[in-house]
Design a protein around this motif. Sequence first.
Motif, PDB file in Angstrom:
ATOM      1  N   THR A   1     -12.512  -5.366 -20.527  1.00  0.00           N
ATOM      2  CA  THR A   1     -13.647  -6.036 -19.907  1.00  0.00           C
ATOM      3  C   THR A   1     -13.586  -5.806 -18.397  1.00  0.00           C
ATOM      4  OG1 THR A   1     -12.481  -8.129 -19.546  1.00  0.00           O
ATOM      5  CG2 THR A   1     -13.606  -7.857 -21.668  1.00  0.00           C
ATOM      6  N   PRO A   2     -14.734  -5.776 -17.738  1.00  0.00           N
ATOM      7  CA  PRO A   2     -14.729  -5.656 -16.276  1.00  0.00           C
ATOM      8  C   PRO A   2     -13.932  -6.785 -15.609  1.00  0.00           C
ATOM      9  CG  PRO A   2     -16.916  -5.244 -17.129  1.00  0.00           C
ATOM     10  CD  PRO A   2     -16.088  -5.718 -18.288  1.00  0.00           C
ATOM     11  N   ALA A   3     -13.953  -7.966 -16.209  1.00  0.00           N
ATOM     12  CA  ALA A   3     -13.196  -9.089 -15.648  1.00  0.00           C
ATOM     13  C   ALA A   3     -11.695  -8.803 -15.660  1.00  0.00           C
ATOM     14  CB  ALA A   3     -13.491 -10.375 -16.422  1.00  0.00           C
ATOM     15  N   ASN A   4     -11.198  -8.220 -16.743  1.00  0.00           N
ATOM     16  CA  ASN A   4      -9.771  -7.900 -16.815  1.00  0.00           C
ATOM     17  C   ASN A   4      -9.391  -6.798 -15.835  1.00  0.00           C
ATOM     18  OD1 ASN A   4      -9.094  -9.822 -18.707  1.00  0.00           O
ATOM     19  ND2 ASN A   4      -9.374  -8.451 -20.444  1.00  0.00           N
ATOM     20  N   VAL A   5     -10.241  -5.811 -15.673  1.00  0.00           N
ATOM     21  CA  VAL A   5      -9.962  -4.746 -14.697  1.00  0.00           C
ATOM     22  C   VAL A   5      -9.987  -5.341 -13.288  1.00  0.00           C
ATOM     23  CG1 VAL A   5     -10.746  -2.556 -13.724  1.00  0.00           C
ATOM     24  CG2 VAL A   5     -10.852  -2.932 -16.195  1.00  0.00           C
ATOM     25  N   SER A   6     -10.902  -6.253 -13.037  1.00  0.00           N
ATOM     26  CA  SER A   6     -10.981  -6.905 -11.729  1.00  0.00           C
ATOM     27  C   SER A   6      -9.710  -7.698 -11.432  1.00  0.00           C
ATOM     28  CB  SER A   6     -12.199  -7.823 -11.673  1.00  0.00           C
ATOM     29  OG  SER A   6     -12.271  -8.466 -10.429  1.00  0.00           O
ATOM     30  N   ILE A   7      -9.184  -8.387 -12.434  1.00  0.00           N
ATOM     31  CA  ILE A   7      -7.940  -9.150 -12.255  1.00  0.00           C
ATOM     32  C   ILE A   7      -6.795  -8.203 -11.892  1.00  0.00           C
ATOM     33  CG2 ILE A   7      -6.184 -10.477 -13.509  1.00  0.00           C
ATOM     34  CD1 ILE A   7      -8.571 -11.836 -14.990  1.00  0.00           C
ATOM     35  N   LEU A   8      -6.736  -7.066 -12.553  1.00  0.00           N
ATOM     36  CA  LEU A   8      -5.710  -6.075 -12.216  1.00  0.00           C
ATOM     37  C   LEU A   8      -5.929  -5.507 -10.817  1.00  0.00           C
ATOM     38  CD1 LEU A   8      -5.523  -4.070 -15.566  1.00  0.00           C
ATOM     39  CD2 LEU A   8      -3.725  -5.506 -14.597  1.00  0.00           C
ATOM     40  N   LYS A   9      -7.174  -5.187 -10.530  1.00  0.00           N
ATOM     41  CA  LYS A   9      -7.538  -4.552  -9.252  1.00  0.00           C
ATOM     42  C   LYS A   9      -7.214  -5.438  -8.059  1.00  0.00           C
ATOM     43  CE  LYS A   9     -11.634  -2.869  -6.900  1.00  0.00           C
ATOM     44  NZ  LYS A   9     -13.067  -2.724  -6.973  1.00  0.00           N
TER      45      LYS A   9
ATOM     46  N   ILE B   1       3.045  -5.075  -5.416  1.00  0.00           N
ATOM     47  CA  ILE B   1       1.686  -4.852  -4.922  1.00  0.00           C
ATOM     48  C   ILE B   1       0.976  -3.911  -5.890  1.00  0.00           C
ATOM     49  CG2 ILE B   1       0.295  -4.004  -2.980  1.00  0.00           C
ATOM     50  CD1 ILE B   1       2.081  -6.426  -2.306  1.00  0.00           C
ATOM     51  N   VAL B   2      -0.259  -4.266  -6.255  1.00  0.00           N
ATOM     52  CA  VAL B   2      -1.060  -3.437  -7.144  1.00  0.00           C
ATOM     53  C   VAL B   2      -2.053  -2.637  -6.303  1.00  0.00           C
ATOM     54  CG1 VAL B   2      -2.640  -3.416  -9.099  1.00  0.00           C
ATOM     55  CG2 VAL B   2      -0.821  -5.130  -8.996  1.00  0.00           C
ATOM     56  N   ASN B   3      -1.953  -1.325  -6.377  1.00  0.00           N
ATOM     57  CA  ASN B   3      -2.815  -0.434  -5.594  1.00  0.00           C
ATOM     58  C   ASN B   3      -3.894   0.223  -6.456  1.00  0.00           C
ATOM     59  OD1 ASN B   3      -1.457  -0.760  -3.070  1.00  0.00           O
ATOM     60  ND2 ASN B   3       0.191   0.487  -3.880  1.00  0.00           N
TER      61      ASN B   3
ATOM     62  N   LYS C   1      -4.184 -10.098  -9.093  1.00  0.00           N
ATOM     63  CA  LYS C   1      -4.020 -11.463  -9.581  1.00  0.00           C
ATOM     64  C   LYS C   1      -3.383 -11.529 -10.968  1.00  0.00           C
ATOM     65  CE  LYS C   1      -7.735 -13.290  -6.796  1.00  0.00           C
ATOM     66  NZ  LYS C   1      -9.036 -13.913  -6.745  1.00  0.00           N
ATOM     67  N   ALA C   2      -3.145 -10.372 -11.584  1.00  0.00           N
ATOM     68  CA  ALA C   2      -2.539 -10.346 -12.914  1.00  0.00           C
ATOM     69  C   ALA C   2      -1.068 -10.743 -12.821  1.00  0.00           C
ATOM     70  CB  ALA C   2      -2.667  -8.960 -13.520  1.00  0.00           C
ATOM     71  N   LYS C   3      -0.612 -11.477 -13.810  1.00  0.00           N
ATOM     72  CA  LYS C   3       0.798 -11.882 -13.879  1.00  0.00           C
ATOM     73  C   LYS C   3       1.629 -10.840 -14.616  1.00  0.00           C
ATOM     74  CE  LYS C   3       0.185 -16.059 -12.173  1.00  0.00           C
ATOM     75  NZ  LYS C   3       0.489 -16.281 -10.802  1.00  0.00           N
ATOM     76  N   ALA C   4       0.972 -10.017 -15.430  1.00  0.00           N
ATOM     77  CA  ALA C   4       1.666  -9.002 -16.224  1.00  0.00           C
ATOM     78  C   ALA C   4       0.684  -7.892 -16.574  1.00  0.00           C
ATOM     79  CB  ALA C   4       2.221  -9.627 -17.503  1.00  0.00           C
ATOM     80  N   ILE C   5       1.239  -6.762 -16.994  1.00  0.00           N
ATOM     81  CA  ILE C   5       0.417  -5.653 -17.467  1.00  0.00           C
ATOM     82  C   ILE C   5       1.165  -5.005 -18.628  1.00  0.00           C
ATOM     83  CG2 ILE C   5       1.359  -4.052 -15.752  1.00  0.00           C
ATOM     84  CD1 ILE C   5      -1.381  -2.637 -15.773  1.00  0.00           C
ATOM     85  N   ARG C   6       0.444  -4.703 -19.682  1.00  0.00           N
ATOM     86  CA  ARG C   6       1.050  -4.027 -20.820  1.00  0.00           C
ATOM     87  C   ARG C   6       1.279  -2.567 -20.463  1.00  0.00           C
ATOM     88  NH1 ARG C   6      -2.435  -6.331 -25.940  1.00  0.00           N
ATOM     89  NH2 ARG C   6      -1.699  -8.476 -25.702  1.00  0.00           N
TER      90      ARG C   6
ATOM     91  N   LEU D   1       1.601   0.752  -8.829  1.00  0.00           N
ATOM     92  CA  LEU D   1       2.472  -0.394  -8.551  1.00  0.00           C
ATOM     93  C   LEU D   1       3.457  -0.050  -7.440  1.00  0.00           C
ATOM     94  CD1 LEU D   1       3.277  -1.395 -12.230  1.00  0.00           C
ATOM     95  CD2 LEU D   1       1.539  -2.384 -10.734  1.00  0.00           C
ATOM     96  N   GLU D   2       3.671  -1.005  -6.551  1.00  0.00           N
ATOM     97  CA  GLU D   2       4.560  -0.795  -5.416  1.00  0.00           C
ATOM     98  C   GLU D   2       5.407  -2.050  -5.207  1.00  0.00           C
ATOM     99  OE1 GLU D   2       4.082  -0.063  -0.577  1.00  0.00           O
ATOM    100  OE2 GLU D   2       2.321  -0.177  -1.863  1.00  0.00           O
ATOM    101  N   PHE D   3       6.691  -1.876  -4.963  1.00  0.00           N
ATOM    102  CA  PHE D   3       7.582  -3.002  -4.667  1.00  0.00           C
ATOM    103  C   PHE D   3       7.746  -3.123  -3.159  1.00  0.00           C
ATOM    104  CE2 PHE D   3      11.859  -4.560  -3.680  1.00  0.00           C
ATOM    105  CZ  PHE D   3      11.784  -5.818  -4.246  1.00  0.00           C
ATOM    106  N   VAL D   4       7.502  -4.326  -2.655  1.00  0.00           N
ATOM    107  CA  VAL D   4       7.666  -4.595  -1.228  1.00  0.00           C
ATOM    108  C   VAL D   4       8.601  -5.790  -1.079  1.00  0.00           C
ATOM    109  CG1 VAL D   4       6.509  -5.235   0.914  1.00  0.00           C
ATOM    110  CG2 VAL D   4       5.365  -3.736  -0.709  1.00  0.00           C
ATOM    111  N   GLU D   5       9.720  -5.578  -0.408  1.00  0.00           N
ATOM    112  CA  GLU D   5      10.704  -6.641  -0.201  1.00  0.00           C
ATOM    113  C   GLU D   5      10.086  -7.734   0.656  1.00  0.00           C
ATOM    114  OE1 GLU D   5      14.696  -7.736  -1.000  1.00  0.00           O
ATOM    115  OE2 GLU D   5      14.224  -5.620  -1.010  1.00  0.00           O
ATOM    116  N   GLU D   6      10.329  -8.972   0.253  1.00  0.00           N
ATOM    117  CA  GLU D   6       9.786 -10.114   1.021  1.00  0.00           C
ATOM    118  C   GLU D   6      10.724 -10.481   2.142  1.00  0.00           C
ATOM    119  OE1 GLU D   6       6.929 -12.724  -1.702  1.00  0.00           O
ATOM    120  OE2 GLU D   6       9.050 -13.026  -2.133  1.00  0.00           O
TER     121      GLU D   6
END
Length: 68
Positions: A28-36, A4-6, A39-44, A63-68
């Motif tokens: 770009t604001p679009a990239n920050v929005s994807i992170l926010k 989970i991205v907080n 919806k991002a698949k990865a982060i450097r 970043l937070e890990f939540v068991e499914e």
Amino acid sequence: MPIIVNLDVMMAKRKIGLMELADKLDLTPANVSILKTGKAKAIRFSTLEAICKTLNCQPGDILEFVEE
């Protein structure tokens, strides 16, 4: 997805908007929005480091890990 991205929570706590954060991170604001929205698949690590420096927080605050 169990990660989970907080970023939106930290942005609200620090009272910083999307455009301001994008400017400070040189993204770009679009990239920050994807992170926010989580919806991002990865982060450097360099991007995560820049976010943490800008928001004065730890990676675990973003970043937070939540068991499914």
